[in-house]
Design an enzyme around this catalytic site. Sequence first.
Site, mmCIF file in Angstrom:
data_model
loop_
_atom_site.group_PDB
_atom_site.id
_atom_site.type_symbol
_atom_site.label_atom_id
_atom_site.label_comp_id
_atom_site.label_asym_id
_atom_site.label_seq_id
_atom_site.Cartn_x
_atom_site.Cartn_y
_atom_site.Cartn_z
ATOM 1 N N CYS A 96 0.850 -1.196 0.000
ATOM 2 C CA CYS A 96 0.000 0.000 0.000
ATOM 3 C C CYS A 96 0.884 1.245 0.000
ATOM 4 O O CYS A 96 1.943 1.208 0.623
ATOM 5 C CB CYS A 96 -0.907 0.001 1.230
ATOM 6 N N PRO A 97 0.519 2.311 -0.677
ATOM 7 C CA PRO A 97 -0.726 2.551 -1.393
ATOM 8 C C PRO A 97 -0.673 2.163 -2.865
ATOM 9 O O PRO A 97 -1.614 2.406 -3.596
ATOM 10 C CB PRO A 97 -0.915 4.052 -1.239
#
Length: 80
Positions: free
Chosen positions: A17-18
Amino acid sequence: MNVKKAAQVVDITSVVCPITFVKVKVALEELEPGQLLEILMKDGEPIQNVPRSLKDEGHKLVQVENNGNGTYTVFVEKGN
């Protein structure tokens, strides 16, 4: 529940992530509204954040499968 064949598959199991959501968004941009995207992702942040973000952007979660090995398969229908 079996879903119809996905138009595209994206594997984000090796992505953190992201960037996970960025890769999913890029894959969705290649689809027409109503087409299915199959997403392979890890447990933890990806399964907590990506489906919620997809719903927030107007896409429809069709199915979420726990693969039993720390990964999930998520089917999402592209919204308008």
